[in-house]
Design an enzyme around this catalytic site. Structure first.
Site, short mmCIF file in Angstrom:
data_model
loop_
_atom_site.label_atom_id
_atom_site.label_comp_id
_atom_site.label_asym_id
_atom_site.label_seq_id
_atom_site.Cartn_x
_atom_site.Cartn_y
_atom_site.Cartn_z
N CYS A 121 0.82 -1.05 -0.02
CA CYS A 121 -0.22 -0.22 -0.22
C CYS A 121 0.95 1.36 0.11
O CYS A 121 0.77 2.27 0.36
CB CYS A 121 -0.55 -0.32 1.55
SG CYS A 121 -2.26 -1.07 0.75
N HIS B 115 -12.50 9.55 -7.11
CA HIS B 115 -12.12 10.41 -8.28
C HIS B 115 -10.92 10.76 -7.79
O HIS B 115 -10.98 11.86 -8.88
CB HIS B 115 -13.00 10.43 -9.88
CG HIS B 115 -13.52 9.17 -10.21
ND1 HIS B 115 -15.22 8.79 -9.59
CD2 HIS B 115 -13.33 7.45 -10.96
CE1 HIS B 115 -15.18 7.58 -10.16
NE2 HIS B 115 -14.19 7.82 -11.34
N GLU C 178 -12.97 -0.07 2.82
CA GLU C 178 -12.11 0.28 2.10
C GLU C 178 -12.69 -1.38 0.58
O GLU C 178 -12.17 -0.93 -0.39
CB GLU C 178 -11.25 -0.44 2.82
CG GLU C 178 -9.60 0.30 1.62
CD GLU C 178 -8.50 0.53 2.69
OE1 GLU C 178 -8.45 1.32 3.28
OE2 GLU C 178 -7.46 -0.56 2.71
#
Length: 150
Positions: A25, A75, A136
């Site tokens: 990550c 986005h 998530e």
């Protein structure tokens, strides 16, 4: 009259990278987030009120969460403002991308704290934020409860 909890669900797509993290990550990647927003209040008892029987109109709650969270994060790519990715962030912004530099590590845990503060500030006086659940992935989520933060 009884206190009632109501929940509205939202979804948005956001990219991020975890600065200093020791796993995958640390790389820029994205998630299809799902956010459940639960508020608590007493339903309006005035029979002449246009919103009679409601704690809050779901449309009003949607407007708050859309303006504060969904429209901002959807986005977008989120970076900790102290990350070495700042050069990448600037280049992405220069190319027309939406980039958010935040004061925290953009984990689900820290994002849900940020979201709670933003939503609480916009709720009507007689309505309280009860909880948030930020999912998530299909199997991973962070939760915020007002009762844990009093």
């Amino acid at each position: 009259m009884s206190q009632i909890r109501i929940t509205k669900k939202f979804s948005f797509e956001t990219g991020h990278a975890l600065y200093g993290y020791d796993g995958k990550c640390k790389n820029v990647h994205g998630h299809s987030y799902k956010l459940n927003v639960t508020v608590i209040g007493t339903p309006i008892s005035d029979q002449n009120h246009v919103k009679f029987g409601m704690v809050i109109d779901f449309t009003d709650l949607k407007k708050i969460v859309k303006e504060e969270i969904v429209d901002v994060f959807d986005h977008a790519t989120v970076f900790n403002k102290n990350t070495p990715h700042v050069d990448l962030a600037k280049e992405l912004k220069d190319r027309g991308h939406t980039v958010l530099l935040v004061d925290y590590q953009p984990t689900s845990e820290m994002m849900v704290i940020d979201f709670a503060e933003k939503i609480k500030q916009r709720l009507p006086e007689n309505i309280s934020l009860h909880s948030l659940k930020l999912q998530e992935t299909e199997s991973s989520f962070a939760q915020w409860f007002a009762s844990d933060n009093e």
